[in-house]
Write a protein that holds these residues in place. Structure first.
Motif, mmCIF file in Angstrom:
data_model
loop_
_atom_site.group_PDB
_atom_site.id
_atom_site.type_symbol
_atom_site.label_atom_id
_atom_site.label_comp_id
_atom_site.label_asym_id
_atom_site.label_seq_id
_atom_site.Cartn_x
_atom_site.Cartn_y
_atom_site.Cartn_z
ATOM 1 N N ALA A 88 1.132 9.488 3.054
ATOM 2 C CA ALA A 88 0.903 8.153 2.493
ATOM 3 C C ALA A 88 -0.542 8.028 2.012
ATOM 4 O O ALA A 88 -0.817 7.473 0.942
ATOM 5 C CB ALA A 88 1.219 7.087 3.542
ATOM 6 N N ASP A 89 -1.475 8.572 2.795
ATOM 7 C CA ASP A 89 -2.877 8.550 2.381
ATOM 8 C C ASP A 89 -3.063 9.313 1.073
ATOM 9 O O ASP A 89 -3.848 8.916 0.207
ATOM 10 C CB ASP A 89 -3.762 9.190 3.458
ATOM 11 C CG ASP A 89 -3.720 8.415 4.765
ATOM 12 O OD1 ASP A 89 -3.585 7.182 4.707
ATOM 13 O OD2 ASP A 89 -3.810 9.045 5.835
ATOM 14 N N ALA A 90 -2.369 10.443 0.942
ATOM 15 C CA ALA A 90 -2.516 11.269 -0.262
ATOM 16 C C ALA A 90 -2.216 10.451 -1.508
ATOM 17 O O ALA A 90 -2.939 10.530 -2.512
ATOM 18 C CB ALA A 90 -1.591 12.495 -0.177
ATOM 19 N N ALA A 91 -1.158 9.646 -1.441
ATOM 20 C CA ALA A 91 -0.794 8.838 -2.606
ATOM 21 C C ALA A 91 -1.896 7.829 -2.936
ATOM 22 O O ALA A 91 -2.146 7.530 -4.109
ATOM 23 C CB ALA A 91 0.529 8.118 -2.343
ATOM 24 N N LEU A 92 -2.572 7.318 -1.909
ATOM 25 C CA LEU A 92 -3.622 6.325 -2.152
ATOM 26 C C LEU A 92 -4.775 6.900 -2.980
ATOM 27 O O LEU A 92 -5.339 6.218 -3.829
ATOM 28 C CB LEU A 92 -4.161 5.781 -0.822
ATOM 29 C CG LEU A 92 -3.140 5.002 0.024
ATOM 30 C CD1 LEU A 92 -3.778 4.545 1.328
ATOM 31 C CD2 LEU A 92 -2.603 3.802 -0.760
ATOM 32 N N PHE A 93 -5.126 8.166 -2.719
ATOM 33 C CA PHE A 93 -6.201 8.776 -3.506
ATOM 34 C C PHE A 93 -5.841 8.784 -4.991
ATOM 35 O O PHE A 93 -6.647 8.439 -5.850
ATOM 36 C CB PHE A 93 -6.466 10.212 -3.031
ATOM 37 C CG PHE A 93 -7.207 10.300 -1.728
ATOM 38 C CD1 PHE A 93 -8.571 10.075 -1.678
ATOM 39 C CD2 PHE A 93 -6.544 10.594 -0.547
ATOM 40 C CE1 PHE A 93 -9.271 10.151 -0.474
ATOM 41 C CE2 PHE A 93 -7.228 10.666 0.659
ATOM 42 C CZ PHE A 93 -8.591 10.448 0.698
ATOM 43 N N THR A 94 -4.619 9.194 -5.288
ATOM 44 C CA THR A 94 -4.203 9.255 -6.694
ATOM 45 C C THR A 94 -4.191 7.851 -7.315
ATOM 46 O O THR A 94 -4.656 7.650 -8.441
ATOM 47 C CB THR A 94 -2.812 9.920 -6.802
ATOM 48 O OG1 THR A 94 -2.943 11.283 -6.388
ATOM 49 C CG2 THR A 94 -2.287 9.878 -8.230
ATOM 50 N N ARG A 95 -3.669 6.885 -6.548
ATOM 51 C CA ARG A 95 -3.643 5.517 -7.088
ATOM 52 C C ARG A 95 -5.053 4.995 -7.352
ATOM 53 O O ARG A 95 -5.310 4.323 -8.348
ATOM 54 C CB ARG A 95 -2.905 4.584 -6.121
ATOM 55 C CG ARG A 95 -1.414 4.898 -6.020
ATOM 56 C CD ARG A 95 -0.619 3.753 -5.415
ATOM 57 N NE ARG A 95 0.703 4.196 -4.984
ATOM 58 C CZ ARG A 95 1.722 4.436 -5.804
ATOM 59 N NH1 ARG A 95 1.582 4.299 -7.113
ATOM 60 N NH2 ARG A 95 2.892 4.827 -5.327
ATOM 61 N N GLU A 96 -5.986 5.323 -6.467
ATOM 62 C CA GLU A 96 -7.356 4.850 -6.661
ATOM 63 C C GLU A 96 -7.983 5.483 -7.916
ATOM 64 O O GLU A 96 -8.707 4.814 -8.658
ATOM 65 C CB GLU A 96 -8.203 5.152 -5.423
ATOM 66 C CG GLU A 96 -9.570 4.481 -5.491
ATOM 67 C CD GLU A 96 -10.369 4.639 -4.202
ATOM 68 O OE1 GLU A 96 -10.343 5.739 -3.625
ATOM 69 O OE2 GLU A 96 -11.022 3.658 -3.799
#
Lengths: 428, 428
Positions: free
Chosen positions: B339-347
């Protein structure tokens, strides 16, 4: 990780103890691809005119179109008939002995033809000493496993027999074999579910075997052909995964009192399952029709019902059970988005006893694949195993027309539960 | 997909038009790995005693420990010094000419040493005709890119020069090159982000090149060595991805009025960026310290600050920007769960202009990787590019001690915005 059984007694406690042993054997398995050899050298039943097929046992009269096509083709390949027409006539006249791959330590995808001259890959389960066999994957399109049987198909089978099979055998003996458990674990982190998507494992296998192929080849043209064939076939690993699946599940057979499914398989007409506590009995029901996506020019009217021994990969928690590892396959089989993919895996957790701690799915924050199908959970919930599958044309000689998902029929499980209860001396 | 610019006029409209052209060129790129050749044959600046390094330009006196170690090692490798001590003395005395890889169509990972005798891979951007160069990845552990310089390191460099490099060159010429755009697209569906995880692309590359390697080899022992070296190195593709990144971004340079970042790079002391509308000027700030996970026996006290030209992969939307494609790398670099991994891409979508429609992430339901970093968006939001990186020991001669994440320093972007505004005749 296994569902808690503390405090249970009597029949339930006996079943749980048997299932714990079943899961212990499943998880302790150590499958290694060790060799490629002529089928007759390791499968003594493979006499002249003997043909092993996918699924539970079936005779010519009930075989579906693509399986009949494959039977005719393999008979020509083996030299038992001069052409397809003669082969069909011989089949009708009862000239061939048919039996299930599963009865001879073997599995085969789709039609699953196994005969004496073909080369088979040998997977050894080093934790238990058993070995299993599967032919080499032919690639995509018009191939025998999807019912293809024309000269192009037979020429490829000859090349597998004369060139690739012997080369792989030399390489595997040279390198001492390719351990498969960690390779599958890695493939799960790379988007494979090992049924309809094997591109990662096929690449990892090529990495593992290419140096030994080079060391043991004395003809660089043939070596280049072998490397190119493996490299061009994203499904090359499927047949390895299938032999691995059977190698893992065979030691789980015949545990008295265990309700764990040890095989799921289909012959294009019947779907069959075997249950650990029910010996080697097959519980069958009519196969269902896959729901899927079709190649251009084909639609569901062309589709043969569900077929192949490849459901052994779902039996060990891969394929449809590991859909969450493979959002790309969900699209390929028409099962929806990445979010949908995760739902399939979560649903399969409802009918399985354990999450495999060594085969985990990064996208589910390293939850293990749901493993150990319990016939009681299937029968009680009505949730049936989900299977990712290729779709064959319903007529002989055409080949693959699509890919999709299909459920195991509930009927197999209700039959099995009844027989299981009978063996335990209880009615259900 | 690009942010809307309709109706804008004046300076803003001019910048948007320039950025549209920048994005057009980025997305139209067609990078193909075509050859492996001696560096001096394609990089005329590589005279005797000339050493190209990663990052913006830097002299010996300001170089960090591992870069000094690599300089000494490569000087011995090239025969410009008899041992490491003599090489260091020569460096101190100014006997070597240093320059940035980026000034010579090249990139190099970590210390990024490029000298005349090394073999470099050639990536041609067929849409624009430009070519870029990168040395061959040495594998993990004690290697020159992490500051290693002992006999084991130099022996491996000689083998790359004498055996693997020429073999790869022959194979690539034989097969007409390996197109990279689709290979990267596939890698993204297999868990690679092309910076700290390249296992899928390395395998796909081996599949693509193995048949040609076999066809063009006349010594099966050396062929087996070459296949085994590529097969055993999960990061083999990193250097190809880097040359690909530069091949894509170089045609984006020097578009008047464009605020798109064309390169990010670090030499272990300074972090530098280049901006399309600002010519080839470097905007630098001190590099930051990666936050990460360390190999057993090491901790952050051992870590050198951020280093290498490899941030070119983030510049094209891969690496940290594509973290969502690679939950496994998030664990490896200590960045958390899936879930954290997706946040990096979204940011990273907050500071980029487009989602690349050809490079998509299954786990985000096929959202494209965030591409085209706009210095204005970085400066306005304070969100800085996230980078997945290896961590070198701060002393010469040790090697890699871990992997982590690090941000590009905001200072580069504020400097760049000021210069960019000055070029456009506005103050900011």
């Amino acid at each position: 990780m296994a569902r808690s059984t503390a405090g249970q007694t009597g029949i339930a406690g006996r079943i749980d103890a048997a299932n714990r042993e079943a899961l212990r054997r499943m998880l302790a398995a150590d499958p290694v691809l060790v060799d490629v050899v002529p089928a007759h050298s390791v499968m003594p039943a493979l006499a002249e005119r003997t043909i092993l097929h996918a699924g539970p046992p079936i005779g010519w009269e009930r075989m579906c179109g693509p399986m009949r096509g494959a039977v005719a083709g393999i008979a020509v390949f083996e030299g038992w008939a001069k052409d397809l027409d003669e082969a069909e006539a011989l089949a009708r006249d009862g000239a061939f002995t048919f039996d299930a791959n599963h009865h001879h330590d073997a599995v085969g995808p789709m039609t699953g033809m196994t005969t004496r001259s073909q080369m088979v890959m040998v997977v050894e389960n080093r934790a238990f000493g058993n070995s299993t066999y599967c032919t080499i994957n032919e690639g995509l399109g018009k191939v025998m496993r999807f019912g293809g049987n024309d000269p192009e198909v037979l020429t490829r089978l000859r090349w597998l027999k004369d060139v690739l099979g012997p080369a792989l055998g030399r390489a595997l003996r040279d390198c001492g074999g390719v351990p498969l458990k960690n390779l599958v674990a890695r493939g799960l982190t790379m988007g494979d579910e090992m049924h309809q998507r094997n591109v990662a494992c096929s690449g990892l296998f090529l990495r593992a075997i290419a140096p030994a192929l080079a060391r043991t080849s004395d003809d660089r043209g043939r070596l280049a052909e072998a490397l190119a064939f493996i490299a061009a076939n994203d499904q090359f690993f499927l047949n390895i995964a299938m032999a691995l699946g059977k190698a893992i599940m065979d030691p789980v057979r015949n545990i008295d009192g265990s309700s764990v499914v040890t095989a799921m398989s289909r012959n294009g007409t019947d779907f069959g399952i075997r249950v650990s506590g029910c010996g080697d009995e097959w519980f069958t029901a009519p196969v269902e029709q896959p729901r899927g996506l079709y190649f251009p020019g084909y639609d569901e009217a062309d589709a043969n019902p569900d077929m192949g021994d490849s459901t052994i990969v779902e039996t060990i928690g891969l394929g449809g059970f590991a859909m969450a590892a493979s959002p790309a396959v969900a699209g390929f089989v028409g099962a929806g988005s990445a979010a949908d993919a995760a739902l399939f895996t979560r649903e399969m957790s409802e009918i399985t006893l354990v999450e495999n701690p060594e085969w985990t799915i990064p996208a589910l924050d390293y939850q293990g694949v749901p493993s150990g199908i319990d016939i009681r959970l299937v029968a009680d919930s009505g949730i049936t195993p989900i299977i990712n599958t290729g779709i064959a044309h319903r007529l002989a000689g055409v080949g693959q027309v699509g890919a999709g998902i299909v459920n195991a029929p509930l009927g197999c499980f209700t039959l099995a539960v009844r027989a299981f209860a009978g063996r335990l001396g209880v009615s259900r």
